[in-house]
Enzyme design. Structure first.
Site, short mmCIF file in Angstrom:
data_model
loop_
_atom_site.label_atom_id
_atom_site.label_comp_id
_atom_site.label_asym_id
_atom_site.label_seq_id
_atom_site.Cartn_x
_atom_site.Cartn_y
_atom_site.Cartn_z
N GLU A 164 0.78 -1.24 0.00
CA GLU A 164 0.00 0.00 0.00
C GLU A 164 0.81 1.29 0.00
O GLU A 164 0.84 2.03 0.99
CB GLU A 164 -0.98 0.00 1.18
CG GLU A 164 -1.96 -1.14 1.12
CD GLU A 164 -3.19 -0.91 2.00
OE1 GLU A 164 -3.25 0.12 2.68
OE2 GLU A 164 -4.09 -1.76 1.97
N GLU A 187 -5.72 -8.34 0.01
CA GLU A 187 -6.53 -8.05 1.20
C GLU A 187 -7.96 -7.77 0.77
O GLU A 187 -8.19 -7.13 -0.26
CB GLU A 187 -6.03 -6.79 1.94
CG GLU A 187 -4.80 -7.00 2.78
CD GLU A 187 -4.35 -5.73 3.49
OE1 GLU A 187 -5.20 -4.88 3.83
OE2 GLU A 187 -3.14 -5.60 3.71
C1 GCO Z 1 -3.93 -1.33 5.40
C2 GCO Z 1 -3.48 -2.69 5.62
C3 GCO Z 1 -3.89 -3.39 6.80
C4 GCO Z 1 -5.13 -2.86 7.48
C5 GCO Z 1 -6.39 -3.24 6.75
C6 GCO Z 1 -7.66 -2.72 7.40
O1 GCO Z 1 -3.95 -0.94 4.34
O2 GCO Z 1 -4.30 -0.56 6.26
O3 GCO Z 1 -2.72 -3.29 4.72
O4 GCO Z 1 -2.75 -3.24 7.57
O5 GCO Z 1 -5.20 -3.28 8.78
O6 GCO Z 1 -6.36 -2.73 5.46
O7 GCO Z 1 -7.64 -1.35 7.49
#
Ligand code: GCO
Length: 499
Positions: free
Chosen positions: A217, A405
């Protein structure tokens, strides 16, 4: 069947019959608790067709995901250095209730139990992240083999239980020393240090780990951490400094891809996990669909688009003007080093509609009544899981896509029997998976899905208030209890189909 059938009930029955649904006992007019009409199962060919409509391609990889700082705890053990998240979470006022990842799920010590949770779900793969400050406590320089040992143990345990390890190298726990010395990702030195660390880990783990994600991300850790100041390191950069930070993040990725290729065992696949901004057409006409594709390309210009295309879009450079990042042609070549797969984290769509004015689309904001999870940003739009992978395949010809995810927060209150009946999460997952199934049925090459998350964990600035797990974690006792959604996911995996 002499009971009265109200107009409303009749409509329901007729609708169910038209959809070919299985035996559905219905109550007439709400007047009696007894079933009065049963729609007969169509059985045979129709049932088989219905099953086929829910099925995923053979060999589809079902997994779950976590990240080091969110689950591991043990922040001072075996020579781990401090990360920007240790500093940030220990700064008063930065996280809800002053929560930190000091202990989190204590996964560092309980990993064997957690692997058993995965096994009970039937997952075939686990996406975890390696904590950079465990391996290089200062970010660069001297390695700390004891820190990497944890991942050797974890990988061995996963493989012994028939679960494929998928490792992410950067899930936001930047060694504090790099922040102090170079301004973290604002400095080009950090991109270089990341590549060295990536090459080192690849050399050690790729005899057993066959899939590596460089960075998790870009669109979150840069924007939320370096621009909005809501995540570590809590900066509020603007203009050229912000654009240069974005550039160093993608450059770090490209350098890491090269370093991994140079040191990994043959057969190692390299990719990334991006929370791509997904434009979904307000409704599905050719004009809005084309606008959504254009919008996805532009809205990801500084991250996935430049990684895939090796150039910043004209529109991005025009908007940035004098603040456009400084880069060389060589940088762009590195950034766009070919990948084996693309991972996308999918939570929510951004609706757009077509426009005659440049750049050919306009955003359609979510109205206040738009349904969302307890995390206020998590607008529920299952179609994101259709449009996300479809755009990646159509815009850039990706041949291997993973949903790295997808999941949601819920209020998750244990019932009297101790179980958590998270029907909201089950509904969310079923709706999203139905859209993913639509994509795979159309031939979009999605090879796997990693549900976020295996268990409740440290949700960054939200601390422990927003739970995303399939397992409920009692943080006082470190007990994990499967939620209803864990039962659901086990069935999905066993049947390789939406249930
Ligand atoms: C993010 C992640 C996770 C988060 C999930 C929920 O982008 O924040 O990769 O670490 O916990 O997305 O918010």
């Amino acid at each position: 069947m002499s009971k009265k059938v109200s107009r409303r009930t009749f409509a329901k029955v007729a609708g169910a019959a038209a959809l070919g649904s299985a035996a559905v006992p219905l109550v007439a007019g709400g007047a009696s608790p007894e079933p009065c009409i049963t729609v007969k199962s169509l059985g045979g060919a129709a049932a088989a067709q219905d099953d086929a409509l829910r099925a995923f391609p053979q060999g589809f990889i079902w997994g779950t995901a976590t990240a080091s700082y969110q689950v591991e705890g043990a922040v001072k053990e075996d020579g781990r250095g401090p990360s920007i998240w240790d500093t940030f979470s220990h700064t008063p006022g930065k996280t809800v209730d002053g929560a930190t990842g000091d202990v989190a799920d204590d996964h560092y010590h309980l990993y064997k139990k957690d692997v058993q949770l995965m096994k009970a779900l039937g997952v075939k793969a686990y996406r975890f992240s390696v904590a950079w400050p465990r391996v290089f406590p200062n970010g660069d320089g001297q390695a700390n083999p004891k820190g990497l040992d944890f991942y050797h143990r974890l990988v061995d345990e996963l493989l012994a239980n028939g679960i494929q390890p998928f490792a992410t190298l950067y899930h936001w726990d930047l060694p504090q020393s790099l922040q102090d010395r170079f301004g973290g990702w604002e400095g080009r030195e950090t991109s270089k240090a990341f590549a060295d660390y990536a090459g080192y880990v690849a050399k050690q783990l790729t005899d057993r780990v066959k899939h590596i994600f460089t960075i998790n991300e870009f669109g979150a850790f840069v924007e939320v951490g370096y621009r909005w100041g809501v995540h570590a390191p809590g900066l509020r950069l603007t203009g050229l400094r912000l654009n240069q930070t974005r550039h160093h993040a993608v450059l770090g990725h490209g350098l890491a891809v090269q370093a991994i290729r140079a040191s990994a065992k043959k057969g190692t696949k390299v990719g990334l996990a991006e929370n791509i901004t997904i434009a979904a057409p307000v409704y599905e006409t050719p004009a809005h669909v084309a606008a959504a594709e254009r919008a996805t390309r532009e809205m990801n210009a500084q991250y996935l688009t430049v990684i895939q295309e090796g150039k910043y879009t004209d529109w991005y450079l025009k908007q940035a003007g004098a603040d456009a990042p400084k880069f060389t042609a060589e940088d762009l070549k590195i950034i766009s080093s070919p990948l084996d797969f693309v991972g996308i984290n999918v939570y929510t769509p951004q609706f757009v509609r077509a426009s005659d004015a440049e750049p050919g689309f306009v955003h359609v904001p979510h109205p206040p009544s738009f349904p969302h999870a307890p995390s206020p940003w998590l607008f529920i739009g299952p179609e994101a899981l259709y449009w996300g992978p479809r755009h990646v395949a159509r815009l850039w010809g990706a041949k291997e896509i993973y949903i790295t995810e997808n999941g949601c927060s819920s209020s998750d209150v244990p019932a009297a029997d101790g179980k958590v009946y998270d029907t909201d999460r089950v509904t969310y997952l079923r709706s999203y998976l139905t859209q993913l199934r639509r994509a795979t049925a159309e031939g979009v090459p999605v090879r796997g899905y990693f549900l976020w998350s295996l268990m409740d964990n440290f949700e960054w600035a939200d601390g422990y208030t927003n739970r995303f797990g399939l397992h409920y974690v009692d943080y006082k006792t470190q007990t994990r209890t499967p939620k209803l959604s864990a039962d659901f996911y086990r069935e999905v995996i066993a049947r390789n189909a939406v249930v």
